[in-house]
Design a protein around this motif. Structure first.
Motif, PDB file in Angstrom:
ATOM      1  N   SER A   1      40.108  34.921  43.801  1.00  0.00           N
ATOM      2  CA  SER A   1      41.081  34.552  44.838  1.00  0.00           C
ATOM      3  C   SER A   1      41.070  35.564  45.971  1.00  0.00           C
ATOM      4  O   SER A   1      41.197  35.200  47.146  1.00  0.00           O
TER       5      SER A   1
ATOM      6  N   TYR B   1      51.517  28.627  46.659  1.00  0.00           N
ATOM      7  CA  TYR B   1      50.197  29.249  46.659  1.00  0.00           C
ATOM      8  C   TYR B   1      49.744  29.663  45.261  1.00  0.00           C
ATOM      9  O   TYR B   1      48.552  29.878  45.034  1.00  0.00           O
ATOM     10  N   VAL B   2      50.707  29.795  44.350  1.00  0.00           N
ATOM     11  CA  VAL B   2      50.414  30.183  42.965  1.00  0.00           C
ATOM     12  C   VAL B   2      51.185  29.267  42.025  1.00  0.00           C
ATOM     13  O   VAL B   2      52.379  29.029  42.228  1.00  0.00           O
TER      14      VAL B   2
ATOM     15  N   THR C   1      43.595  28.975  49.581  1.00  0.00           N
ATOM     16  CA  THR C   1      43.383  29.051  48.135  1.00  0.00           C
ATOM     17  C   THR C   1      44.649  28.759  47.358  1.00  0.00           C
ATOM     18  O   THR C   1      45.727  29.242  47.701  1.00  0.00           O
TER      19      THR C   1
ATOM     20  N   ALA D   1      50.093  36.944  46.654  1.00  0.00           N
ATOM     21  CA  ALA D   1      50.468  35.807  47.505  1.00  0.00           C
ATOM     22  C   ALA D   1      51.729  36.119  48.299  1.00  0.00           C
ATOM     23  O   ALA D   1      51.842  35.754  49.484  1.00  0.00           O
TER      24      ALA D   1
ATOM     25  N   THR E   1      41.730  36.650  39.527  1.00  0.00           N
ATOM     26  CA  THR E   1      42.374  37.336  40.642  1.00  0.00           C
ATOM     27  C   THR E   1      41.362  37.734  41.717  1.00  0.00           C
ATOM     28  O   THR E   1      41.585  37.529  42.904  1.00  0.00           O
TER      29      THR E   1
ATOM     30  N   TYR F   1      40.697  34.767  49.818  1.00  0.00           N
ATOM     31  CA  TYR F   1      41.713  35.177  50.793  1.00  0.00           C
ATOM     32  C   TYR F   1      41.096  36.024  51.906  1.00  0.00           C
ATOM     33  O   TYR F   1      41.350  35.803  53.092  1.00  0.00           O
TER      34      TYR F   1
ATOM     35  N   VAL G   1      46.050  29.422  43.533  1.00  0.00           N
ATOM     36  CA  VAL G   1      45.767  30.252  42.362  1.00  0.00           C
ATOM     37  C   VAL G   1      46.529  29.724  41.161  1.00  0.00           C
ATOM     38  O   VAL G   1      47.738  29.482  41.239  1.00  0.00           O
TER      39      VAL G   1
ATOM     40  N   ALA H   1      41.389  28.878  42.277  1.00  0.00           N
ATOM     41  CA  ALA H   1      40.935  30.046  41.512  1.00  0.00           C
ATOM     42  C   ALA H   1      41.865  30.360  40.354  1.00  0.00           C
ATOM     43  O   ALA H   1      43.079  30.156  40.438  1.00  0.00           O
ATOM     44  N   THR H   2      41.269  30.895  39.292  1.00  0.00           N
ATOM     45  CA  THR H   2      42.063  31.479  38.217  1.00  0.00           C
ATOM     46  C   THR H   2      41.863  32.991  38.154  1.00  0.00           C
ATOM     47  O   THR H   2      42.797  33.728  37.857  1.00  0.00           O
TER      48      THR H   2
ATOM     49  N   SER I   1      48.981  37.859  40.723  1.00  0.00           N
ATOM     50  CA  SER I   1      48.710  36.737  41.628  1.00  0.00           C
ATOM     51  C   SER I   1      49.940  36.391  42.455  1.00  0.00           C
ATOM     52  O   SER I   1      49.837  36.091  43.651  1.00  0.00           O
TER      53      SER I   1
END
Length: 288
Positions: free
Chosen positions: A202, A235-236, A212, A225, A199, A206, A214, A196-197, A221
């Motif tokens: 995502s 995660y990001v 996911t 996370a 928010t 979640y 991000v 995902a981009t 973000s």
């Protein structure tokens, strides 16, 4: 006045938002900032700082923004909560048999392209991911927009570019439809793993226990996370710092590899995290 925060203080000074708060103060109307994320560079702007001082209560949606507000002296008026989208109910939509297989979901936005010096890097990384999935798995791939006005706006801009490469492959599908946010959340919930981009895309994943990755471009973000996993690394990926498509490719397949572990973490953490929203609702009710 309940001022919906979101990205209000994520991307620099906002004359309109500052004016709204000043107007509220001049009319002696108590103002509450609801569900906000705040970048530290906003604290260097005097008008924004004065605006924040005018709120009776500030509800922040993740811990990194909370730490910034505490650092700048707002601890007594700040309440740490979660984004209200975490308690958004899903609305079922009719889906065909294509969705019965394991689905890998991909959400892209124009921002994800613009934040990197190579505006095609994210799309090229997704091409590598899809090619690998088509070659070595039987997963289907769903390209899922989250923000758009029509089939050529918003998230459809990058997703259309990506879909053109697979338009004749039945295992790759671009989601179309006049869906609302609850329906899109239902569609995202059908995914096995998600990239995902946006928010809130995502958050839809979640809160549906979908592992996911991000591609982030602001504090929100990273903060979300951190709240869910204790750290945001793994995660990001800050999209502005990505230099090679392999960075996204490797990180996403690591999410898939750790699918069961991450899903269990979300199943344990999300109910507690959703409770933070209800706590904030109870807190603001006490002021009314």
């Amino acid at each position: 006045m309940l001022h919906v925060g979101g990205d209000t203080y994520c991307y620099g000074n906002s004359v309109q938002n500052n004016a709204l708060v000043y107007w509220s103060k001049s009319k002696k109307i108590p103002a509450f900032l609801w569900g906000a994320s705040i970048e530290e560079n906003c604290m260097n702007d005097k008008s924004t700082l004065n605006s924040l001082k005018s709120y009776k209560r500030i509800y922040v949606r993740e811990s990194l923004s909370y730490e910034i507000l505490v650092k700048y002296g707002f601890k007594d008026v700040t309440f740490k909560t979660a984004d209200p989208a975490f308690i958004l109910e899903k609305s079922k939509v009719q889906l065909d048999d294509w969705w019965n297989k394991k689905i890998i979901g991909i959400n892209l936005s124009p921002f994800a392209m613009e934040e990197n010096k190579d505006d095609m890097l994210v799309i090229n990384a997704c091409v590598d991911i899809i090619d690998e999935l088509l070659k070595n798995t039987d997963y289907n791939i769903a390209l899922i927009p989250h923000v758009w006005k029509n089939d050529t706006s918003g998230d459809y801009i990058p997703l259309n570019i990506l879909f053109e490469k697979y338009v004749n492959n039945p295992r790759v599908r671009l989601v179309h439809g006049n869906y609302n946010s609850s329906q899109i959340k239902y569609i995202i919930s059908k995914c096995y793993a998600f990239l995902a981009t946006r928010t809130h895309a995502s958050i839809a994943a979640y809160s549906s226990f979908v592992p996911t990755l991000v591609l982030g471009y602001s504090i929100k973000s990273k903060g979300i996370a951190t709240d869910l996993f204790g750290k945001w690394h793994d995660y990001v990926i800050p999209v502005n710092k990505i230099e090679d498509t392999k960075d996204i490719f490797n990180a996403f397949f690591d999410i898939i590899l750790k699918h069961d572990e991450i899903k269990k973490q979300l199943e344990c953490r999300i109910p507690e995290y959703q409770g933070l929203v209800r706590d904030a609702i109870n807190d603001i009710t006490d002021f009314l």
